[in-house]
Scaffold this active site. Structure first.
Site, PDB file in Angstrom:
ATOM      1  N   HIS A 158      10.103  -0.956  53.900  1.00 31.64           N
ATOM      2  CA  HIS A 158       8.822  -0.402  54.183  1.00 31.64           C
ATOM      3  C   HIS A 158       8.199  -0.003  52.564  1.00 31.64           C
ATOM      4  O   HIS A 158       8.993  -0.155  51.798  1.00 31.64           O
ATOM      5  CB  HIS A 158       8.934   1.290  54.935  1.00 31.64           C
ATOM      6  CG  HIS A 158       9.830   2.157  54.125  1.00 31.64           C
ATOM      7  ND1 HIS A 158       9.250   3.050  53.299  1.00 31.64           N
ATOM      8  CD2 HIS A 158      11.346   2.143  53.819  1.00 31.64           C
ATOM      9  CE1 HIS A 158      10.010   3.672  52.581  1.00 31.64           C
ATOM     10  NE2 HIS A 158      11.082   3.047  52.923  1.00 31.64           N
ATOM     11  N   CYS A 159       7.061   0.533  52.752  1.00 30.50           N
ATOM     12  CA  CYS A 159       6.428   1.047  51.424  1.00 30.50           C
ATOM     13  C   CYS A 159       5.810   2.293  51.828  1.00 30.50           C
ATOM     14  O   CYS A 159       6.240   3.031  52.728  1.00 30.50           O
ATOM     15  CB  CYS A 159       5.292   0.143  50.802  1.00 30.50           C
ATOM     16  SG  CYS A 159       4.087  -0.713  51.911  1.00 30.50           S
ATOM     17  N   THR A 160       4.630   2.825  51.442  1.00 42.53           N
ATOM     18  CA  THR A 160       4.064   4.152  51.674  1.00 42.53           C
ATOM     19  C   THR A 160       3.174   3.884  53.187  1.00 42.53           C
ATOM     20  O   THR A 160       3.568   4.588  53.899  1.00 42.53           O
ATOM     21  CB  THR A 160       3.248   4.599  50.709  1.00 42.53           C
ATOM     22  OG1 THR A 160       3.976   5.077  49.570  1.00 42.53           O
ATOM     23  CG2 THR A 160       2.540   6.035  51.106  1.00 42.53           C
ATOM     24  N   THR A 166       4.761  -4.111  52.015  1.00 43.66           N
ATOM     25  CA  THR A 166       5.336  -4.203  53.269  1.00 43.66           C
ATOM     26  C   THR A 166       4.766  -5.649  53.924  1.00 43.66           C
ATOM     27  O   THR A 166       5.486  -6.471  54.331  1.00 43.66           O
ATOM     28  CB  THR A 166       5.210  -3.275  54.168  1.00 43.66           C
ATOM     29  OG1 THR A 166       5.951  -2.149  53.551  1.00 43.66           O
ATOM     30  CG2 THR A 166       5.743  -3.491  55.575  1.00 43.66           C
TER      31      THR A 166
END
Length: 266
Positions: A158-160, A166
């Site tokens: 994941h990222c933000t 992602t």
């Protein structure tokens, strides 16, 4: 790809079920993607608890991790793989992929850095940096090596927002599994509804404060041109995704073959 209706994880999706050549598909429950995990709560969220996660790979920057630290299920390993470290350290303008909430909280800042069509150019540059910068190469090498480890279990990356860093990681996985270009692009774009819903209150506030709606949409969504920028960079430098992964990232052939053996289902 299947969206999982979790209540404590944004944009949670299973790559399982994505169609592959010869009537095959990605095995479910083994490789998942999402937005940030600062609200993850397996105890109160049956959908998350059922994932039985063994590994979480976090692509976010130091600032993102500090502001919204991951909550990782007990028994799962957290691996930090900061994709944008080099871009954030060397560019005067913010890397939009790591600054979405900051940009949309300040219309003047957004107009300065990403207004007037500059968002598209900035994101395309960021995506090319996914291929060229040392921090990105190290991050995606770590991710694919973990996914191809002999004892790998269910892995979430994941990222933000779960769309750019992602999205590129998902593209690499599906490319290695043999998915065709149309399937890869469809999977990449499929996050847009969930991302727009998640950011709707922020976008509404941005517009109410005088921000340009077109700028907001360019920042929170993904478009084919962003993905094409990274793929063009791969083909210009390495000729193919396979060569980029093996030679550009330094992922071993054994890891690539284990990824295929584990994830390609009937």
């Amino acid at each position: 790809m299947t969206q999982i209706p979790a209540t404590t994880v944004a944009n949670l999706r299973d790559l399982g079920g994505t169609p592959l050549p010869h009537g095959r598909s990605v095995r479910p429950g083994l490789v998942l993607r999402s937005g940030q995990l600062d609200r993850m709560d397996p105890a109160s969220d049956p959908a998350v608890r059922a994932l039985n996660l063994r590994t979480v790979v976090d692509f976010r920057s130091v600032a993102e991790r500090t502001d919204h630290p991951d909550r990782v299920p007990g028994g799962a390993r957290l691996i930090v793989a900061d994709v944008l470290a080099d871009q954030l350290a060397t560019r005067s303008a913010p890397a939009a992929a790591a600054q979405i909430k900051h940009l949309l909280s300040n219309p003047a800042l957004a107009e300065q850095h990403v207004g007037g069509g500059r968002a598209q150019k900035l994101f395309a540059e960021t995506y090319r940096g996914f291929v060229t910068t040392a921090s990105a190469r190290a991050a995606y090498r770590t991710f694919l090596t973990e996914l191809g480890a002999p004892d790998a279990g269910p892995l979430l990356f994941h990222c933000t927002a779960g769309k750019d860093r992602t999205g590129w990681a998902a593209t690499l996985v599906l490319s290695l599994l043999g998915a065709d270009d149309e399937t890869i692009e469809r999977e990449y774009l499929s996050v847009n509804p969930a991302v727009r819903q998640a950011f709707a209150p922020l976008v509404e506030g941005f517009i109410a404060a005088g921000g340009d709606p077109e700028t907001a949409l360019a920042v929170i969504g993904v478009v084919p041109e962003y993905l094409a920028a990274a793929l063009d960079e791969v083909h210009a430098r390495h000729g193919s995704v396979e060569t980029y992964v093996r030679e550009g990232l330094g992922v071993s052939g054994e890891s690539v073959e284990r990824i295929r053996e584990r994830l390609i289902g009937e």
